[in-house]
Design a protein around this motif. Sequence first.
Motif, short mmCIF file in Angstrom:
data_model
loop_
_atom_site.label_atom_id
_atom_site.label_comp_id
_atom_site.label_asym_id
_atom_site.label_seq_id
_atom_site.Cartn_x
_atom_site.Cartn_y
_atom_site.Cartn_z
N ALA A 99 0.81 -1.22 0.00
CA ALA A 99 0.00 0.00 0.00
C ALA A 99 0.84 1.27 0.00
O ALA A 99 0.30 2.36 -0.09
N ASP A 100 2.16 1.13 0.11
CA ASP A 100 2.99 2.31 0.43
C ASP A 100 3.69 2.93 -0.77
O ASP A 100 4.64 3.68 -0.61
N TRP A 101 3.26 2.58 -2.00
CA TRP A 101 3.85 3.12 -3.23
C TRP A 101 5.22 2.53 -3.55
O TRP A 101 5.92 3.02 -4.43
N SER A 102 5.61 1.43 -2.85
CA SER A 102 6.85 0.75 -3.24
C SER A 102 6.61 0.03 -4.56
O SER A 102 7.52 -0.14 -5.36
N HIS A 103 5.36 -0.42 -4.74
CA HIS A 103 4.98 -1.14 -5.97
C HIS A 103 4.19 -0.19 -6.87
O HIS A 103 3.01 0.07 -6.61
N ASN A 215 11.09 3.51 -2.45
CA ASN A 215 10.94 3.65 -1.01
C ASN A 215 9.50 4.02 -0.68
O ASN A 215 8.84 4.70 -1.46
N ARG A 216 9.02 3.57 0.48
CA ARG A 216 7.64 3.89 0.84
C ARG A 216 7.47 5.40 0.92
O ARG A 216 8.39 6.13 1.29
N LYS A 217 6.27 5.88 0.56
CA LYS A 217 6.04 7.32 0.57
C LYS A 217 5.91 7.84 1.99
O LYS A 217 6.66 8.66 2.44
MN MN Z 1 6.98 -1.18 2.27
#
Ligand code: MN
Length: 372
Positions: A99-103, A215-217
């Motif tokens: 959910a963290d914009w890593s993907h 990296n996660r946002k």
């Molecule tokens: Mn992550």
Amino acid sequence: MRKALIVIPTYNEKGNIKSLIEEVFSVTKNLEIWSIEILIVDSHSPDGTAKIIKEIQKKYKEKIHLLETEKEGLGKAYFKGFEYALEKIKPYVIFEMDADWSHLPKYIPEFLKKIEEGADFVIGSRYTKGGSIPKNWGLDRKFFSILGNQVIRWGFMKPKITDWTSGYRAIKSWIIKDNLPSMKNRSGYVFQVAMLDKAIKKGAVIKQVPIHFKNRKEGESKINSLKYSIQTFSYVLTHSSFIKFVIVGFIGFIIDFSISFLLIEKANFPKNKYWLANTISGEIAIVSNFILNNFWSFSHKKIDNNLFTYLTKFLKFNLISAGSVIIQSLGVQIFTNIIGPQYWIAYKIGIIMFVIIPYSYVLYNKFIWKKK
Ligand code: MN
Ligand code: GDD
């Protein structure tokens, strides 16, 4: 239209989730044969992630599903999400995504393209040409991730699969349906590795899409690298056919050695019957190897319950073993002639490790325990 469901587990992701959902729908709006839905599995995030979801549900209606679960780790969140998806949403393909914009959602169409081309399981790989991990990852995270993936790749003898721990994937529902019952107790991040291992053993077609992992946002990671590494390592040790096959070979060696010792030293076989003592011990070791490999190392490809196939495969097994003996004796002799006799034990160990083990593993997979 075929339904693709993106399952996104969330724990305290209020700063990321809204923009991410919008991006998913935006990059997939022109897909022709796919209709995209999202399932958020939220473990009662104290930061109010679920409230944000309920808010955007008003805009996207039945395209967004929300499942609220207890906080029991990432694996359990996926487990519950998959169960819910199979029962209530019935998609053709299920995605795993953070959910963290890593993907980055922009890769979704590439994953689906691979599925259209015949893949059953598509991995977003950071460790293939065209993929990457963030340059500013700490040394420890780089170390755990890169080394961990090498251990798994070679432990399972599947070098072509470069990213086993990636949490960005697309999987056909039938695979998840088949594997889910055996995944119930995998609560942690090792869930990922287990799902892929089981899919390969079921004969799934695996494809990779290179991804740049960002990296996660907002917020912070929940991963515990040490715990994850230990879980992963013990999973590989207990599930790798290759490692089990090496252990079986070692047991065979001990059986062969002890029985020939007993026959010669304790049962007083006459000198001119030493060949017989070694034939008996060798053959008992071969029978034991065959049985242990069939019911343990290659238990997912067990030989059919048919006496004739058993016998022919056992015969082939004997031939391959005879091949090992010949390679070993010739090899030791050749090195002895070239380098000298003083290192014969080293030649023998080297030949077993670098020739006999790969040789027999490849041939067993090719002729005896074939993919079903
Ligand atoms: Mn992550
Ligand atoms: N529902 C729920 N419950 N979600 C969770 C839980 C939980 O207990 N723990 C983590 N999550 C969610 C996070 O909110 C996030 O969306 C996703 O799972 C990944 O968690 P992160 O904490 O961001 O993990 P990471 O970035 O350290 O790990 C990523 O990389 C690993 C490999 O390097 C993930 O993609 C892992 O799956 C992957 O193995």
